[in-house]
Structures are given as structure tokens and as C-alpha cells.
Design an enzyme around this catalytic site. Sequence first.
Site, PDB file in Angstrom:
ATOM      1  N   LYS A  56      20.510  -1.156  28.962  1.00 55.82           N
ATOM      2  CA  LYS A  56      21.903  -1.202  28.485  1.00 55.82           C
ATOM      3  C   LYS A  56      22.120  -0.119  27.428  1.00 55.82           C
ATOM      4  CE  LYS A  56      22.261  -6.060  29.690  1.00 55.82           C
ATOM      5  NZ  LYS A  56      22.098  -7.459  29.296  1.00 55.82           N
ATOM      6  N   GLN A 100      21.274 -10.903  23.822  1.00 55.62           N
ATOM      7  CA  GLN A 100      20.518 -11.015  25.065  1.00 55.62           C
ATOM      8  C   GLN A 100      19.940 -12.418  25.236  1.00 55.62           C
ATOM      9  OE1 GLN A 100      20.203  -8.519  27.501  1.00 55.62           O
ATOM     10  NE2 GLN A 100      19.246 -10.129  28.711  1.00 55.62           N
ATOM     11  N   ASP A 123      30.014  -9.470  27.164  1.00 50.98           N
ATOM     12  CA  ASP A 123      29.302 -10.148  28.259  1.00 50.98           C
ATOM     13  C   ASP A 123      30.254 -11.070  29.018  1.00 50.98           C
ATOM     14  OD1 ASP A 123      26.674  -9.532  28.885  1.00 50.98           O
ATOM     15  OD2 ASP A 123      25.829 -10.686  27.221  1.00 50.98           O
TER      16      ASP A 123
END
Length: 292
Positions: A56, A100, A123
Site C-alpha cells: 500500500k 491494518q 478502507d
Amino acid sequence: MAETYQLLDGKKAAEALREEIAHATVGVKEKLGRAPHLAAVLVGEDGASKTYVGSKVKACAKVGFRSTLVKKPADITEAELLDVVAQLNADPEVDGFIVQLPLPKHINEQKITLAIDPKKDVDGFHPMNLGRMVIGLPGYLPATPNGIVEMLRFYGIATSGKHCVVVGRSTIVGSPMSILMSRNADPGNCTVTLAHSRTVDLPSITRQADILIVAIGKPGFVTADMVKEGAVVVDVGIHRVADKSRSKGYRIVGDVDFASVAPKCTAITPVPGGVGPMTVASLLLNTLKAAR
Ligand code: NDP
């Protein structure tokens, strides 16, 4: 049996999406006077999580974004992590951030997700964004399901009127996927069946799928006898399985037994190189939105 199948190459589709994002970033930079900025919080030393976060961060550089990796030890307390989230929420230089998952067992993931400012939730996991998606309001779409939609768009896969079977009902993949595929949109307009571990006679359901999307977290679970001739198959699963013939000692496989299933398909995603790169590209898309 179908003779050939189209490989839905996520790297290629992601590259095309990144080019569009990089192009749009130029204008956003001029307006903001700085680059769009994504922060990623990584807790602990989990190998897979490190790889995902690493990809990412790398992808940010490719499109001209700034990125910050916030690393915290596995024994960070929930209160300390909530503090990190609060700081990122308040930082005017950070457009969007992710924490995460999975987090260590002593931390309540839902509590962390709820603490993220929905405006920075790139997200797309916050209930505010999931709710906006359900009622068709603009917001951040969850990265993996939206990445799959973008992949279907890139490859011109017809979806309207098709029967889409989604296997797995997690809040980050399966459930939102079923909603996106049933939306009055293109891609979308599918008749959707959402299957899970309590589904009775799963193979009889998956065999009805024109489009089969599998997100269950079991390596090689879907075999050829579970797939209709000519289906489009999207494999979300990612697993490391031991393989002494590889220098790393493992190889990456999905939830679908690719070798037996691919010859029956008109199109199928590989693992690796399918859904994974599209998830990352989709996260960039949300970050661009946040910066705008
Ligand atoms: P979860 O473990 O949260 O959910 C799994 C789902 O599969 C559950 O709904 C479960 O049902 C269902 N399930 C489990 N076993 C069966 C079975 N035998 N038959 C039918 N349904 C079953 O997983 P995630 O959705 O988070 O992830 C799924 C996979 O995708 C994982 O391998 C993960 O690593 C990968 N992943 C990949 C991403 C990418 O970018 N490529 C991103 C996110 C995840 P029930 O609800 O009844 O328990």
C-alpha cells in the site's frame, strides 16, 4: 468444456487505475498545495500484514501520494491505539488512514474502526460509510469489493441480469460485495445469492452462478465440480501454503483450486495478481477522494 479462459489480471487493471489516479493527482496537488497523504497503522510483526501494508505504501509513491507508516508493537494497549487513531483524525495533513487488520486479540477491532473519522476512513469499514453505500449515497466504498467491481469494469464483464453467488459474508468483503453486485449500477444489477458456512448444499448453489465470488479463507476450497461451465470466477482468498520447491518455502494460493476450475471458466482471477492489486488501487482511489 470451455477451451480457453480470460485471465483477469489484477496487476494490469490496477496499473490502468493508477494511471488515472496519477493524472487526477496533479490537479489535486495544485489545489491543496501538497500531495494527497495516506497513513497506515501497522500493529505487531505479522508477516502477511507487513506485506500488505508495504504494498500500500509502495503504491502511494507510484501515483504521487505521500504516505506514512505508523508502526506500533504488538503489546500496544487498546487505549494507546485509540490515541494513535485520535491523532490521525486530528492531523490536517493526513487525508485518509487505515489500521491494518487483524489486530492482536486484546484489542477490540470494532472499537478501533468506530473511532476512525468516517471522512478519513479510506478502507470504507466505518458503519457510516457502509450505511451510505447501502442507501446509495457517496462515501468510501470498501476497498476489496470496490476493487473487484473496478476489475469487472476494466475487463468489460457483463453483469446485468446475471446470477452472482458470493461465498462468505464478512463485513469487509462478502456482505458489501453482495450489495455492490445487486445495486442498480453498472457493474451491478445482478441477482445475488450470499452463501456462508450454514448454507446447505453449497455446490448446488455455486453451480448456479454466472459470476462466482469466493471469500471464505480456505485454500483451494472451490473445486471444478462446484462451478458452472462458462462462469466468471473471482477468488478473494490469499493463503501461504508450505512449498519446499520455492526459495521462500511457501507459495500463495486462493480459495479456488485454480488448476481444476480455470478450464471451466470464461474468465478467472489468479492468486496472486488478481484481487490483491485491485484492493490496493481501490484504497488509492478512496484516498484521492478524501484529498479532494
Ligand atoms: P472471514 O473469515 O471474515 O469470513 C469468511 C466467511 O466465509 C464467513 O462468512 C464464513 O461463514 C464463510 N465460510 C467459511 N467456511 C465456509 C464454508 N465451508 N462454506 C461456506 N462459507 C464458509 O474472511 P474475510 O472475508 O476477511 O477473508 C476471506 C479471504 O479473503 C481470506 O483468505 C483473506 O485473507 C482474503 N482477503 C483478501 C483480500 C485481498 O485483497 N485479496 C482482502 C481481504 C481478505 P460464517 O459467516 O457462517 O462463519
